[in-house]
Motif scaffolding. Sequence first.
Motif, PDB file in Angstrom:
ATOM      1  N   PHE A  20      11.123 -36.982 -42.094  1.00 42.07           N
ATOM      2  CA  PHE A  20      12.106 -37.310 -41.065  1.00 42.07           C
ATOM      3  C   PHE A  20      13.373 -36.474 -41.238  1.00 42.07           C
ATOM      4  CE2 PHE A  20      15.778 -39.596 -39.434  1.00 42.07           C
ATOM      5  CZ  PHE A  20      15.380 -39.824 -38.129  1.00 42.07           C
ATOM      6  N   ALA A  21      13.782 -36.207 -42.476  1.00 37.50           N
ATOM      7  CA  ALA A  21      14.985 -35.400 -42.706  1.00 37.50           C
ATOM      8  C   ALA A  21      14.807 -33.998 -42.135  1.00 37.50           C
ATOM      9  CB  ALA A  21      15.300 -35.336 -44.194  1.00 37.50           C
ATOM     10  N   ARG A  22      13.636 -33.422 -42.310  1.00 34.89           N
ATOM     11  CA  ARG A  22      13.379 -32.084 -41.757  1.00 34.89           C
ATOM     12  C   ARG A  22      13.367 -32.128 -40.231  1.00 34.89           C
ATOM     13  NH1 ARG A  22       8.073 -29.926 -44.507  1.00 34.89           N
ATOM     14  NH2 ARG A  22       8.659 -28.022 -43.354  1.00 34.89           N
ATOM     15  N   TYR A  23      12.787 -33.184 -39.688  1.00 38.39           N
ATOM     16  CA  TYR A  23      12.769 -33.346 -38.231  1.00 38.39           C
ATOM     17  C   TYR A  23      14.188 -33.510 -37.684  1.00 38.39           C
ATOM     18  CZ  TYR A  23      12.593 -36.069 -33.908  1.00 38.39           C
ATOM     19  OH  TYR A  23      12.827 -36.554 -32.641  1.00 38.39           O
ATOM     20  N   ALA A  24      14.981 -34.357 -38.305  1.00 31.77           N
ATOM     21  CA  ALA A  24      16.351 -34.601 -37.835  1.00 31.77           C
ATOM     22  C   ALA A  24      17.176 -33.323 -37.896  1.00 31.77           C
ATOM     23  CB  ALA A  24      16.998 -35.711 -38.665  1.00 31.77           C
ATOM     24  N   ALA A  25      16.979 -32.511 -38.950  1.00 36.58           N
ATOM     25  CA  ALA A  25      17.703 -31.239 -39.047  1.00 36.58           C
ATOM     26  C   ALA A  25      17.254 -30.288 -37.951  1.00 36.58           C
ATOM     27  CB  ALA A  25      17.466 -30.614 -40.423  1.00 36.58           C
ATOM     28  N   GLY A  26      15.967 -30.285 -37.660  1.00 36.71           N
ATOM     29  CA  GLY A  26      15.454 -29.423 -36.605  1.00 36.71           C
ATOM     30  C   GLY A  26      15.988 -29.786 -35.237  1.00 36.71           C
ATOM     31  N   MET A  27      16.240 -31.068 -35.018  1.00 32.58           N
ATOM     32  CA  MET A  27      16.752 -31.502 -33.714  1.00 32.58           C
ATOM     33  C   MET A  27      18.169 -31.012 -33.461  1.00 32.58           C
ATOM     34  SD  MET A  27      14.288 -33.009 -32.252  1.00 32.58           S
ATOM     35  CE  MET A  27      14.990 -33.977 -30.922  1.00 32.58           C
ATOM     36  N   LEU A  28      18.865 -30.590 -34.511  1.00 32.06           N
ATOM     37  CA  LEU A  28      20.216 -30.053 -34.351  1.00 32.06           C
ATOM     38  C   LEU A  28      20.205 -28.561 -34.028  1.00 32.06           C
ATOM     39  CD1 LEU A  28      21.962 -31.856 -37.350  1.00 32.06           C
ATOM     40  CD2 LEU A  28      21.984 -32.511 -34.922  1.00 32.06           C
ATOM     41  N   ARG A 188      15.159 -32.555 -27.367  1.00 32.55           N
ATOM     42  CA  ARG A 188      16.102 -31.424 -27.373  1.00 32.55           C
ATOM     43  C   ARG A 188      16.313 -30.861 -25.970  1.00 32.55           C
ATOM     44  NH1 ARG A 188      14.570 -27.504 -32.431  1.00 32.55           N
ATOM     45  NH2 ARG A 188      12.570 -27.429 -31.313  1.00 32.55           N
ATOM     46  N   LYS A 189      15.296 -30.993 -25.124  1.00 30.85           N
ATOM     47  CA  LYS A 189      15.375 -30.405 -23.788  1.00 30.85           C
ATOM     48  C   LYS A 189      15.748 -31.417 -22.715  1.00 30.85           C
ATOM     49  CE  LYS A 189      12.175 -26.518 -24.357  1.00 30.85           C
ATOM     50  NZ  LYS A 189      10.957 -25.861 -23.845  1.00 30.85           N
ATOM     51  N   ASP A 190      15.543 -32.686 -22.981  1.00 30.63           N
ATOM     52  CA  ASP A 190      15.706 -33.705 -21.945  1.00 30.63           C
ATOM     53  C   ASP A 190      16.472 -34.893 -22.505  1.00 30.63           C
ATOM     54  OD1 ASP A 190      15.527 -35.442 -19.832  1.00 30.63           O
ATOM     55  OD2 ASP A 190      13.345 -35.601 -19.851  1.00 30.63           O
ATOM     56  N   GLU A 191      17.776 -34.918 -22.253  1.00 30.49           N
ATOM     57  CA  GLU A 191      18.592 -36.028 -22.744  1.00 30.49           C
ATOM     58  C   GLU A 191      18.200 -37.347 -22.088  1.00 30.49           C
ATOM     59  OE1 GLU A 191      22.720 -35.284 -22.474  1.00 30.49           O
ATOM     60  OE2 GLU A 191      22.676 -33.474 -23.738  1.00 30.49           O
ATOM     61  N   GLY A 192      17.637 -37.263 -20.883  1.00 37.89           N
ATOM     62  CA  GLY A 192      17.191 -38.479 -20.212  1.00 37.89           C
ATOM     63  C   GLY A 192      16.099 -39.187 -20.996  1.00 37.89           C
ATOM     64  N   ALA A 193      15.255 -38.411 -21.688  1.00 34.09           N
ATOM     65  CA  ALA A 193      14.187 -39.014 -22.494  1.00 34.09           C
ATOM     66  C   ALA A 193      14.764 -39.833 -23.632  1.00 34.09           C
ATOM     67  CB  ALA A 193      13.270 -37.913 -23.032  1.00 34.09           C
ATOM     68  N   ILE A 194      15.934 -39.421 -24.153  1.00 35.15           N
ATOM     69  CA  ILE A 194      16.582 -40.164 -25.243  1.00 35.15           C
ATOM     70  C   ILE A 194      17.068 -41.522 -24.744  1.00 35.15           C
ATOM     71  CG2 ILE A 194      18.474 -40.161 -26.902  1.00 35.15           C
ATOM     72  CD1 ILE A 194      18.347 -37.148 -26.936  1.00 35.15           C
ATOM     73  N   ILE A 264       1.520 -27.231 -39.019  1.00 34.10           N
ATOM     74  CA  ILE A 264       1.125 -28.323 -38.119  1.00 34.10           C
ATOM     75  C   ILE A 264       0.908 -29.583 -38.961  1.00 34.10           C
ATOM     76  CG2 ILE A 264      -0.619 -29.115 -36.480  1.00 34.10           C
ATOM     77  CD1 ILE A 264      -1.136 -26.175 -35.787  1.00 34.10           C
ATOM     78  N   THR A 265       1.487 -30.681 -38.525  1.00 35.89           N
ATOM     79  CA  THR A 265       1.375 -31.943 -39.254  1.00 35.89           C
ATOM     80  C   THR A 265       0.151 -32.711 -38.782  1.00 35.89           C
ATOM     81  OG1 THR A 265       3.781 -32.038 -39.449  1.00 35.89           O
ATOM     82  CG2 THR A 265       2.571 -34.086 -39.837  1.00 35.89           C
ATOM     83  N   ARG A 278      -0.139 -32.404 -34.860  1.00 36.36           N
ATOM     84  CA  ARG A 278       1.187 -32.834 -34.423  1.00 36.36           C
ATOM     85  C   ARG A 278       2.180 -31.712 -34.701  1.00 36.36           C
ATOM     86  NH1 ARG A 278       0.968 -37.215 -36.445  1.00 36.36           N
ATOM     87  NH2 ARG A 278       1.333 -38.879 -34.904  1.00 36.36           N
ATOM     88  N   PHE A 279       2.878 -31.298 -33.664  1.00 33.82           N
ATOM     89  CA  PHE A 279       3.908 -30.271 -33.773  1.00 33.82           C
ATOM     90  C   PHE A 279       5.268 -30.973 -33.777  1.00 33.82           C
ATOM     91  CE2 PHE A 279       0.140 -28.348 -32.239  1.00 33.82           C
ATOM     92  CZ  PHE A 279       0.169 -26.997 -32.554  1.00 33.82           C
ATOM     93  N   ILE A 280       5.987 -30.846 -34.887  1.00 34.18           N
ATOM     94  CA  ILE A 280       7.261 -31.554 -35.060  1.00 34.18           C
ATOM     95  C   ILE A 280       8.401 -30.538 -35.094  1.00 34.18           C
ATOM     96  CG2 ILE A 280       8.592 -33.096 -36.548  1.00 34.18           C
ATOM     97  CD1 ILE A 280       6.006 -34.198 -37.641  1.00 34.18           C
ATOM     98  N   PRO A 281       9.408 -30.665 -34.206  1.00 35.59           N
ATOM     99  CA  PRO A 281      10.568 -29.765 -34.266  1.00 35.59           C
ATOM    100  C   PRO A 281      11.189 -29.776 -35.659  1.00 35.59           C
ATOM    101  CG  PRO A 281      10.616 -31.093 -32.262  1.00 35.59           C
ATOM    102  CD  PRO A 281       9.495 -31.632 -33.096  1.00 35.59           C
ATOM    103  N   GLY A 282      11.558 -28.601 -36.131  1.00 34.58           N
ATOM    104  CA  GLY A 282      12.105 -28.479 -37.477  1.00 34.58           C
ATOM    105  C   GLY A 282      11.043 -28.169 -38.513  1.00 34.58           C
TER     106      GLY A 282
END
Length: 476
Positions: A20-28, A188-194, A264-265, A278-282
């Motif tokens: 999750f830490a790697r994913y969260a960093a990738g989202m930035l 990252r591309k769609d704030e509405g999804a958040i 790939i995860t 599974r392709f995870i950003p970051g």
Amino acid sequence: MQLPEEFTTYTRQMMGDSLFARYAAGMLQPPPVSIRLHPQKSRGHEVGSSLAGEDVPWCHLGHYLSHRPNFTFDPLLHAGAYYVQDAASMFIDKVIRQHVTQPVVMLDLCAAPGGKTTAALSALPDGSMLFANEPIPSRARILLENIQKYGHQDVVVTNNYAPDYVRSGLRFDVILADVPCSGEGMFRKDEGAITEWSVHNVAHCQQLQRQIVEDIWSCLRPGGLLIYSTCTLNTRENEENVQWMMTTLGAEPLAVDTDEQWHITGDLYCREPLPVYRFIPGITKGEGLFMAVLRKSPEDDAPDQSSQKMTKRRESARRHEKPTGSIPPDIMSWLAEPTSYTFKKQGDTIIAIPRRWEPLYEQAHQLRIMHAGITVATDKGRQFIPHPSLALSLGLRRGVFDEVALTKPEAITYLRREPIAVGSNHPRGHLLFTYHDIPLGFAKNVGQRANNLYPQEWKIKSSHIPEEDEEILIKL
């Protein structure tokens, strides 16, 4: 980017702290930019040197770009020479090339905007035929535009739901179900999804996904492949649904050859890991995606729907078509291989259906067909007007229309649907405008001017034209 607390807790529990830490960093980080080349239209071109990045390792037509250019004002995008697509979604190319080795009939059930559809068309063996479907009308129109710009003749575009396909009696060797989901992979591309995300919505999506798969399962031939895909990361919409397909439908998961360097995860849920991707950003270079390949048991042969009702509907549809004899031979000559098509007239529109899959087209008549084969022309009474999509079709006979090569400023003017002046050396009648020898569309030379025939709904609407812009592709 601030991830919702509920989502953070939910996803950290699923991934574990380290992942999750790697994913969260990738989202930035900004999302990577990638394109996929058209194997026929981009021939003789390469990615511009100022934009060239590394290749997408799981798709030989895919390329990362060093930065995001102004795609809107690149005529080659509008000509279909490439498609702007996230690299993770290009994994469909790898799946099809590994598991589909002979011509098939394929359905892309939830196809809009068309990225995976056109990637599949590039990967399928020659002689295959694909139905591209989108149930939501507004999205179906976007799908239609992208399919017509891609220009492949072995496609039918429909606007239906899964039960409509069940009633049609059509059966498929491959079905891609890129199902609606909670959209976690697109944050990252769609704030509405958040803002729309919730645990409740995840549960709702899981049930909707199962319903869609269950609805379409009878349309898959025994031994056929279901490619299940989401743009979300959680296990409820992914691994749990794969397990449900195995238990409820008797599906067998299939592995896809990958490389550890692709990062790939795999399975995040089962004690005995499933072959899922599974392709995870970051972690992977792209947006979030999940994909699994499942095979239907060769013994699973659900009965076809009633053929009597389907026959009546097909006969009704045929009454609205005029025979080939009513279509002038010179219109047929607009195609490179006219004898390989059956020409039909629907109202004032002439279409050409590849003969080898005409029976499938006839069977599909009860569906809401938006496009099939090649849309050739419109009958205006005293004359036939070439359809805009004919210019972009791979079936067009080059040289049948006088061609006018446009500069980039001229091409942008044409794509804005503004008047274009042509020289006196061009004959009156329909002209084919090209850019770097790739067709863009038609105009009609009436002597003092040329009427722009580019579709109103496709035109560039931006009022700002950049003074200088990079070429995405350059001539070799």
